[in-house]
Enzyme design. Structure first.
Site: not given
Length: 327
Positions: A112-114
């Site tokens: 998720v995300c970075s």
């Protein structure tokens, strides 16, 4: 292997400095799926990297259920939550080694995300299509050229790999996983209960500010760029821009491509779309925005805007209306 009838184990790796919503958002989706299914479809585990609470990016502390290296039955799904610092410092080697071993054992794994940056550092994303937060997408593509980065997607499915864009897109990804496992009816009920889109329209670029309008290249090209940014409704054809630069159209186009990595037409379109976004956010109507931003008519503006952001100008504008505007 999961025993028949046993709940699917969802493991979320929470690195130090984790973005709390990258953990809590997906977990809430899976927990709601258990309620809607009327059975324990998922067992949820937060995995830390060391004993004790995990300090999140907001300062709130999260107590993991287990830590890497402790005995844990094989995950059905293993996700790496994002953390703001990952763009500057990847996890320690022992964490990456653990990920390299454990992620391939899961039926599916991702981020998720970075969190994609940490997963990419293991080599497990090589040759895969993935997404991440728009602000670190360039960094991911630059540092890990074997990974194909899909910038605009909210979430991407490639073989066993599942990746989500920034922060709230983790909820979209979790809902898609619920649909995979338990079917669309339960997933729709989960979405309704959590007041979220079952299929969110548009991509993440409609939220991004990627700095397209920042002048780059040699000073003569920067002067042209500043003029276009200040006058998005004026003639910005190749011939007009080349004339302003005192160059032939062919030489100007070649120089622009060489120094900015894109054609003048693509750059001008991005600048105009960004100017249009600002006007729409301020409440201007699409017809006036189309004229002010250099589009021939409202239909060509709508097509260009939707092609870039996967949402119509009218729908985009509505997201910024206040109650007074609506009344």
């Amino acid at each position: 292997m999961r025993r028949p009838g046993a709940p699917r184990l969802i493991g979320i790796l929470a690195l130090p400095g984790v973005q709390l919503l990258d953990v809590a958002g997906p977990l809430d989706v899976f927990a709601e799926a258990n309620l809607q299914a009327g059975a324990l479809a998922y067992e949820l585990k937060v995995i830390g990297t060391a004993p004790g609470p995990v300090a999140s990016s907001s300062g709130m502390r999260l107590l993991p259920d287990t830590v890497i290296g402790e005995a844990l039955r094989q995950c059905d799904t293993l996700l790496v939550a994002g953390a703001p610092h990952l763009a500057d410092a990847l996890p320690k080697p022992q964490i990456l080694d653990w990920l390299s071993r454990e992620a391939p054992r899961a039926r599916r794994f991702g981020s998720v995300c970075s969190g994609a940056l940490a997963l990419a550092a293991t080599g497990l994303l090589d040759g895969r299509r993935v997404t991440t937060h728009w602000a670190v997408a360039d960094r991911l593509a630059q540092d890990f050229p074997a990974v194909e980065v899909v910038v605009d997607a909210l979430h991407v499915h490639d073989g066993p790999v599942r990746t989500a864009a920034g922060v709230t897109a983790g909820l979209d990804l979790a809902l898609a996983l619920v649909e995979e496992d338990l079917g669309p009816d339960i997933a729709k009920r989960v979405a309704s209960q959590l007041v979220m889109f079952f299929k969110r329209p548009g991509g993440q670029l409609q939220f991004s500010r990627r700095g397209t309008a920042n002048p780059a290249g040699r000073s003569s090209l920067q002067q042209i760029q500043r003029w276009v940014i200040a006058h998005p409704g004026e003639d910005a054809s190749l011939g007009a821009l080349a004339s302003r630069a005192g160059l032939s159209p062919r030489h100007f186009a070649r120089l622009f491509q060489q120094e900015l990595g894109q054609t003048p037409a693509i750059w001008v379109n991005a600048v105009r779309i960004e100017a249009a976004r600002q006007m729409l956010e301020a409440g201007e109507r699409p017809k006036q925005v189309a004229s002010a931003c250099g589009f021939g008519d409202v239909d060509s503006f709508r097509r260009a805007f939707q092609r870039q952001l996967n949402v119509t100008p009218a729908d985009y504008r509505r997201r910024f209306e206040t109650r007074a505007d609506i009344g």
